[in-house]
Scaffold this active site. Structure first.
Site, PDB file in Angstrom:
ATOM      1  CG  LEU A  92     -17.316  -2.427  27.244  1.00 42.42           C
ATOM      2  CD1 LEU A  92     -17.045  -2.108  28.515  1.00 42.42           C
ATOM      3  CD2 LEU A  92     -16.369  -3.772  27.401  1.00 42.42           C
ATOM      4  CG  HIS A 108     -14.778  11.369  28.896  1.00 40.37           C
ATOM      5  ND1 HIS A 108     -15.195   9.846  28.180  1.00 40.37           N
ATOM      6  CD2 HIS A 108     -15.679  12.648  28.480  1.00 40.37           C
ATOM      7  CE1 HIS A 108     -14.924  11.612  26.672  1.00 40.37           C
ATOM      8  NE2 HIS A 108     -15.523  12.627  27.408  1.00 40.37           N
ATOM      9  CB  VAL A 171      -2.024  16.445  35.869  1.00 38.47           C
ATOM     10  CG1 VAL A 171      -1.440  17.056  37.140  1.00 38.47           C
ATOM     11  CG2 VAL A 171      -0.926  17.352  35.570  1.00 38.47           C
ATOM     12  CB  ALA A 172      -7.022  17.080  36.932  1.00 37.70           C
TER      13      ALA A 172
HETATM   14  C1  GRF Z   1      -6.461   9.269  29.799  1.00 36.35           C
HETATM   15  O1  GRF Z   1      -7.180  10.777  29.134  1.00 36.35           O
HETATM   16  C2  GRF Z   1      -8.587   9.292  29.500  1.00 36.35           C
HETATM   17  O2  GRF Z   1      -9.331   9.674  30.226  1.00 36.35           O
HETATM   18  C3  GRF Z   1      -8.873   8.725  28.280  1.00 36.35           C
HETATM   19  O3  GRF Z   1      -8.366   8.230  27.450  1.00 36.35           O
HETATM   20  C4  GRF Z   1      -6.995   8.823  27.913  1.00 36.35           C
HETATM   21  C5  GRF Z   1      -5.893   7.331  28.952  1.00 36.35           C
HETATM   22  O4  GRF Z   1      -4.838   7.244  29.089  1.00 36.35           O
HETATM   23  N1  GRF Z   1     -10.566   7.418  28.617  1.00 36.35           N
HETATM   24  P1  GRF Z   1      -3.666   6.840  29.906  1.00 36.35           P
HETATM   25  O5  GRF Z   1      -3.370   5.539  28.740  1.00 36.35           O
HETATM   26  O6  GRF Z   1      -3.881   6.135  31.062  1.00 36.35           O
HETATM   27  O7  GRF Z   1      -2.569   8.053  30.375  1.00 36.35           O
END
Ligand code: GRF
Length: 214
Positions: A92, A108, A171-172
């Site tokens: 962005l 992230h 998962v976390a």
């Molecule tokens: C996740 O691992 C997130 O941390 C990263 O991109 C992935 C997105 O996965 N930025 P989802 O589309 O939420 O399943």
């Protein structure tokens, strides 16, 4: 708090936020889901949950400013007070980020400030770290930078591949994003001097740092 979720892909974090918001006591409501990619799986999840959703295809815009302008307009039109980026794969503009300063969260899949950017799991394994994890943070102009709301630590196993590690971290992610959103929406997590400080935590509130053993 009215939340707009930005996605580009499958939307599993979006689903975690949808599930959390389904609880009548949860202090946030998703009012719109916007994808920059047509056909993103998360759009179907929004549809299934009855949440207004739309595609704003970045390829149809001349430059970043005009795409960001359309995004800003759509978010404001939906009454969004807080943006949750969830696998949103567009950088962005500084102008957009400033307009939404302290009103935009991102997740992230690393323990920031380590391993910003792409190919996080490959790079984590390559570096030989024993612990990785995920971070929810307020968005700043620098990619994957900004005040940290919540982190979860996840072990890296000797036989991990990028995909097994990604799955364990995901998962976390699904636990800490709703937790972070709750704390921000309740005003219990606030940015002060470029750090997040917590106040008014109840006994029932989860601690903002979560150790995730699996
Ligand atoms: C996740 O691992 C997130 O941390 C990263 O991109 C992935 C997105 O996965 N930025 P989802 O589309 O939420 O399943």
């Amino acid at each position: 708090m009215k939340v707009g979720v930005l996605i580009s892909g499958r939307g599993s974090n979006l689903q975690a936020l949808i599930d959390a918001c389904a609880d009548a006591d949860f202090p946030a409501e998703i009012v719109t889901v916007i994808s920059n990619k047509p056909g993103a799986g998360g759009l179907e999840l929004a549809e299934a949950a009855g949440i207004p959703h739309q595609v704003i295809n970045h390829k149809k815009f001349e430059d970043r400013e005009s795409f960001d302008g359309a995004l800003d307009e759509a978010l404001r039109g939906a009454g969004v007070e807080l943006i949750c980026s969830a696998g949103f794969m567009r950088i962005l503009t500084d102008g957009f980020v400033e307009k939404w300063r302290n009103k935009q969260l991102n997740i992230h899949p690393s323990l920031l400030p380590s391993f910003k950017g792409l190919h996080v799991h490959e790079r984590s394994i390559e570096a030989g770290v024993r612990i990785s994890g995920c971070t929810v943070h307020f968005v700043r102009a620098e990619m994957d930078d900004g005040p940290i709301v919540a982190q979860a630590a996840v072990p890296v196993h000797g036989d991990d591949t990028a995909s097994t590690l990604a799955a364990r971290i995901l998962v976390a992610e699904h636990k800490i994003y709703p937790l972070a959103l709750k704390l921000v929406a309740e005003g219990k997590a606030r940015v002060v001097g470029e750090k997040v400080i917590f106040s008014g935590l109840d006994e029932g509130d989860d601690v903002p740092i979560l150790s995730h053993p699996r």
